[in-house]
Design an enzyme around this catalytic site. Structure first.
Site, PDB file in Angstrom:
ATOM      1  N   ASN A   7       0.868  -1.176   0.000  1.00 14.80           N
ATOM      2  CA  ASN A   7       0.000   0.000   0.000  1.00 14.80           C
ATOM      3  C   ASN A   7       0.906   1.227   0.000  1.00 14.80           C
ATOM      4  O   ASN A   7       1.468   1.580   1.027  1.00 14.80           O
ATOM      5  CB  ASN A   7      -0.883  -0.035   1.248  1.00 14.80           C
ATOM      6  CG  ASN A   7      -1.926   1.065   1.247  1.00 14.80           C
ATOM      7  OD1 ASN A   7      -1.940   1.911   0.348  1.00 14.80           O
ATOM      8  ND2 ASN A   7      -2.780   1.061   2.241  1.00 14.80           N
ATOM      9  N   ARG A  88      -2.328  -2.119  -3.627  1.00 19.34           N
ATOM     10  CA  ARG A  88      -3.633  -1.512  -3.377  1.00 19.34           C
ATOM     11  C   ARG A  88      -3.704  -0.181  -4.122  1.00 19.34           C
ATOM     12  O   ARG A  88      -2.774   0.610  -4.089  1.00 19.34           O
ATOM     13  CB  ARG A  88      -3.788  -1.251  -1.882  1.00 19.34           C
ATOM     14  CG  ARG A  88      -5.056  -0.502  -1.592  1.00 19.34           C
ATOM     15  CD  ARG A  88      -5.129  -0.046  -0.170  1.00 19.34           C
ATOM     16  NE  ARG A  88      -6.415   0.589   0.056  1.00 19.34           N
ATOM     17  CZ  ARG A  88      -6.615   1.552   0.928  1.00 19.34           C
ATOM     18  NH1 ARG A  88      -5.631   1.974   1.675  1.00 19.34           N
ATOM     19  NH2 ARG A  88      -7.806   2.086   1.069  1.00 19.34           N
ATOM     20  N   HIS A 177     -13.134   1.582  -0.065  1.00 22.59           N
ATOM     21  CA  HIS A 177     -13.057   0.484   0.921  1.00 22.59           C
ATOM     22  C   HIS A 177     -13.567  -0.835   0.340  1.00 22.59           C
ATOM     23  O   HIS A 177     -13.952  -1.729   1.084  1.00 22.59           O
ATOM     24  CB  HIS A 177     -13.919   0.781   2.181  1.00 22.59           C
ATOM     25  CG  HIS A 177     -13.406   1.869   3.056  1.00 22.59           C
ATOM     26  ND1 HIS A 177     -14.240   2.716   3.729  1.00 22.59           N
ATOM     27  CD2 HIS A 177     -12.144   2.229   3.382  1.00 22.59           C
ATOM     28  CE1 HIS A 177     -13.517   3.582   4.430  1.00 22.59           C
ATOM     29  NE2 HIS A 177     -12.248   3.309   4.230  1.00 22.59           N
ATOM     30  N   HIS A 203     -17.791  -0.379   7.509  1.00 18.46           N
ATOM     31  CA  HIS A 203     -16.351  -0.224   7.759  1.00 18.46           C
ATOM     32  C   HIS A 203     -16.187   1.114   8.478  1.00 18.46           C
ATOM     33  O   HIS A 203     -16.360   2.172   7.882  1.00 18.46           O
ATOM     34  CB  HIS A 203     -15.602  -0.231   6.418  1.00 18.46           C
ATOM     35  CG  HIS A 203     -14.130   0.001   6.545  1.00 18.46           C
ATOM     36  ND1 HIS A 203     -13.202  -0.984   6.278  1.00 18.46           N
ATOM     37  CD2 HIS A 203     -13.424   1.090   6.908  1.00 18.46           C
ATOM     38  CE1 HIS A 203     -11.986  -0.505   6.477  1.00 18.46           C
ATOM     39  NE2 HIS A 203     -12.092   0.761   6.854  1.00 18.46           N
ATOM     40  N   ARG A 236     -13.346  13.598   8.120  1.00 12.51           N
ATOM     41  CA  ARG A 236     -14.183  13.965   6.963  1.00 12.51           C
ATOM     42  C   ARG A 236     -15.623  14.196   7.392  1.00 12.51           C
ATOM     43  O   ARG A 236     -16.132  13.517   8.287  1.00 12.51           O
ATOM     44  CB  ARG A 236     -14.160  12.854   5.902  1.00 12.51           C
ATOM     45  CG  ARG A 236     -12.808  12.638   5.272  1.00 12.51           C
ATOM     46  CD  ARG A 236     -12.935  11.739   4.047  1.00 12.51           C
ATOM     47  NE  ARG A 236     -11.636  11.273   3.610  1.00 12.51           N
ATOM     48  CZ  ARG A 236     -11.249   9.990   3.666  1.00 12.51           C
ATOM     49  NH1 ARG A 236     -12.073   9.054   4.114  1.00 12.51           N
ATOM     50  NH2 ARG A 236     -10.056   9.658   3.258  1.00 12.51           N
ATOM     51  N   ASN A 330     -13.212  -2.389  17.709  1.00 16.50           N
ATOM     52  CA  ASN A 330     -12.683  -2.142  19.054  1.00 16.50           C
ATOM     53  C   ASN A 330     -13.562  -1.373  20.030  1.00 16.50           C
ATOM     54  O   ASN A 330     -13.360  -1.475  21.233  1.00 16.50           O
ATOM     55  CB  ASN A 330     -11.346  -1.403  18.936  1.00 16.50           C
ATOM     56  CG  ASN A 330     -10.305  -2.247  18.249  1.00 16.50           C
ATOM     57  OD1 ASN A 330      -9.977  -3.331  18.713  1.00 16.50           O
ATOM     58  ND2 ASN A 330      -9.806  -1.787  17.106  1.00 16.50           N
ATOM     59  N   GLU A 379      -7.561  -6.262   4.766  1.00 17.67           N
ATOM     60  CA  GLU A 379      -7.406  -5.885   3.358  1.00 17.67           C
ATOM     61  C   GLU A 379      -6.131  -6.471   2.759  1.00 17.67           C
ATOM     62  O   GLU A 379      -6.111  -6.870   1.594  1.00 17.67           O
ATOM     63  CB  GLU A 379      -7.389  -4.350   3.241  1.00 17.67           C
ATOM     64  CG  GLU A 379      -8.764  -3.762   3.502  1.00 17.67           C
ATOM     65  CD  GLU A 379      -8.733  -2.299   3.910  1.00 17.67           C
ATOM     66  OE1 GLU A 379      -8.348  -2.016   5.074  1.00 17.67           O
ATOM     67  OE2 GLU A 379      -9.089  -1.444   3.107  1.00 17.67           O
TER      68      GLU A 379
HETATM   69  P1  ADP Z   1      -7.806   3.599   9.018  1.00 19.96           P
HETATM   70  O1  ADP Z   1      -9.034   4.109   8.317  1.00 19.96           O
HETATM   71  O2  ADP Z   1      -6.753   4.655   9.188  1.00 19.96           O
HETATM   72  O3  ADP Z   1      -7.320   2.261   8.539  1.00 19.96           O
HETATM   73  P2  ADP Z   1      -8.514   2.169  11.415  1.00 19.96           P
HETATM   74  O4  ADP Z   1      -9.403   1.170  10.821  1.00 19.96           O
HETATM   75  O5  ADP Z   1      -7.202   1.732  11.946  1.00 19.96           O
HETATM   76  O6  ADP Z   1      -8.315   3.412  10.494  1.00 19.96           O
HETATM   77  O7  ADP Z   1      -9.325   2.876  12.608  1.00 19.96           O
HETATM   78  C1  ADP Z   1      -8.794   3.911  13.353  1.00 19.96           C
HETATM   79  C2  ADP Z   1      -9.835   4.301  14.374  1.00 19.96           C
HETATM   80  O8  ADP Z   1     -10.105   3.174  15.230  1.00 19.96           O
HETATM   81  C3  ADP Z   1      -9.386   5.441  15.262  1.00 19.96           C
HETATM   82  O9  ADP Z   1     -10.424   6.395  15.390  1.00 19.96           O
HETATM   83  C4  ADP Z   1      -9.161   4.739  16.596  1.00 19.96           C
HETATM   84  O10 ADP Z   1      -9.436   5.583  17.669  1.00 19.96           O
HETATM   85  C5  ADP Z   1     -10.174   3.625  16.539  1.00 19.96           C
HETATM   86  N1  ADP Z   1      -9.848   2.620  17.558  1.00 19.96           N
HETATM   87  C6  ADP Z   1      -8.804   1.781  17.582  1.00 19.96           C
HETATM   88  N2  ADP Z   1      -8.785   1.073  18.744  1.00 19.96           N
HETATM   89  C7  ADP Z   1      -9.839   1.518  19.475  1.00 19.96           C
HETATM   90  C8  ADP Z   1     -10.381   1.201  20.757  1.00 19.96           C
HETATM   91  N3  ADP Z   1      -9.811   0.300  21.549  1.00 19.96           N
HETATM   92  N4  ADP Z   1     -11.483   1.864  21.168  1.00 19.96           N
HETATM   93  C9  ADP Z   1     -12.055   2.789  20.396  1.00 19.96           C
HETATM   94  N5  ADP Z   1     -11.613   3.122  19.173  1.00 19.96           N
HETATM   95  C10 ADP Z   1     -10.521   2.506  18.719  1.00 19.96           C
END
Ligand code: ADP
Length: 395
Positions: A7, A88, A177, A203, A236, A330, A379
């Site tokens: 990527n 990607r 996505h 997502h 965004r 998460n 991904e």
């Molecule tokens: P990207 O679009 O950059 O790939 P990710 O899928 O990694 O993003 O998601 C990032 C988001 O996930 C951030 O807003 C982060 O705060 C949230 N996140 C990661 N771990 C946790 C958690 N334990 N609790 C709440 N939010 C989380």
């Protein structure tokens, strides 16, 4: 066989080396600040992590450094062990509807459509060229974030704007996505042993999109001509009234591109909370009673819930809802807030089942009308699967 999933961005290059078909990650890493000063890279392998600062004048230098490290760290013994590289690409434009083998013709086509994704595509194309020059004999593929959405009908992908914008300038919904939504579709369809599922895939990470899928085909998705549209995201805005731009521009004197940058970089959770784009920070502030953080969370959950309700209608009733990416995987609190807001559909969370992070699980009560699953996305693995399949076909 070992497959590299890549990527590349304008100044970065992320990679994951995956052993296929076992689906085992052998190593992963990130090259940063390519072409800028202070460039460095990190590589994780065997439970260890190395970090080195080294001049990386361009992407080819990063690729050469990566290949040298793979050999030096004894992750591979020769370049020939790499049997495929999957790249990607955020925007495939209207012409690419599936993963393709990378060649000069593909590069030319991508360059022709570069103004559709001026922020994302140039860096990725530079990365592709770098890998083609360093590994000229290895099968390489391009996996498009837009491709999975190419099954949408005109009724969904056209905007109700002058038709010439579509005909002359390719203005339409593309959706993004796609690689993640395709992975979710594959995972839940295999788990439930059905290929006719109506799925609402959410997502929700830093970027976010909701997609309606019927029997493996995308019916509609929330992102649009660019990733700016749809639900509220980390930075965004998601959907807004387009007239706001002219109005604010007259007030502040900002140009259209400055305002578009505000919508991409200074809006969403960050814009409303004034605290952070990271949902963990916003969640922590909300717990302490910060009103704008609480407001940001409520808005965030509502926008997602509204898309789910809309797509439930479009699909004629969904069989399953999936939550994925950083927040979806998460944040049990945000999952709960979203599901509370689709109670009118009869969806009911089971708080005990929802109390975890980062795993594949069902989180709804047994009497919920639609089951909701947390499905961790991958991904990089989806890219490796596509690349393995094409590499085997081309042997
Ligand atoms: P990207 O679009 O950059 O790939 P990710 O899928 O990694 O993003 O998601 C990032 C988001 O996930 C951030 O807003 C982060 O705060 C949230 N996140 C990661 N771990 C946790 C958690 N334990 N609790 C709440 N939010 C989380």
């Amino acid at each position: 066989m070992k497959i590299l999933s890549v990527n590349a961005g304008s100044s970065s290059l992320k990679f994951t080396l995956i052993d296929m078909p076992a689906q085992v990650t052998i190593a992963s890493g990130l090259f940063e600040k390519i072409g800028i000063s202070d460039s460095f890279y990190t590589i994780k392998y065997n439970g260890e992590k190395i970090r080195k600062e080294v001049a990386l004048p361009d992407h080819a230098a990063a690729v050469k450094e990566l290949m040298r490290e793979l050999i030096d760290l004894k992750i591979i013994s020769s370049f020939a062990e790499i049997e495929g590289v999957g790249h990607r690409l955020v925007h495939g434009g209207p012409d690419f509807t599936e993963t393709v083998i990378l060649n000069d013709e593909v590069i030319a086509k991508l360059e022709e459509n570069i103004d559709l994704a001026p922020l994302h595509n140039p860096g990725s194309i530079t990365g592709m060229k770098a890998f083609m020059s360093v590994l000229p004999n290895v099968v390489q593929t391009v996996v498009f974030d837009t491709a999975f959405h190419s099954t949408m009908e005109k009724t969904e992908y056209l905007y109700p704007v002058p038709y010439e914008w579509y005909e002359k300038y390719k203005v339409r919904k593309y959706g993004f996505h796609g690689t993640s939504h395709r992975f979710i579709n594959k995972t839940i369809s295999e788990y439930l042993k059905r290929d006719d599922l109506k799925i609402i895939s959410c997502h929700i990470g830093n970027g976010g999109s909701v997609t309606a899928i019927d029997s493996g085909r995308v019916v509609d998705t929330s992102m649009g001509f660019t990733p700016l549209a749809g639900i509220m995201m980390g930075t965004r805005s998601g959907d807004i009234d387009a007239s706001i731009l002219e109005y604010v521009s007259k007030k502040t004197g900002e140009s259209l591109s400055e305002l578009t940058n505000d919508l991409n970089k200074k809006s969403g959770l960050l814009g409303i909370s004034g605290i952070s784009s990271d949902s963990r920070d916003v969640e922590a502030a909300a717990k302490e009673g910060n009103e704008r953080a609480i407001l940001a969370q409520k808005m965030y959950a509502s926008k997602i819930a509204n898309y789910i309700a809309m797509y439930n209608n479009l699909l004629g009733g969904a069989d399953v809802i999936c939550l994925t990416a950083g927040v979806g995987e998460n944040s049990s609190h945000m999952r709960e807030m979203i599901i509370e807001r689709i109670a009118s559909l009869g969806v009911k969370i089971d708080p005990a089942k929802n109390d975890f992070r980062g795993e594949f699980r069902l989180i709804t009560a047994s009497d919920s009308t639609i089951p909701v699953y947390v499905v961790p996305t991958n991904e990089e693995l989806m890219i490796a699967i596509d690349t393995m399949e094409l590499a085997l076909k081309n042997k």
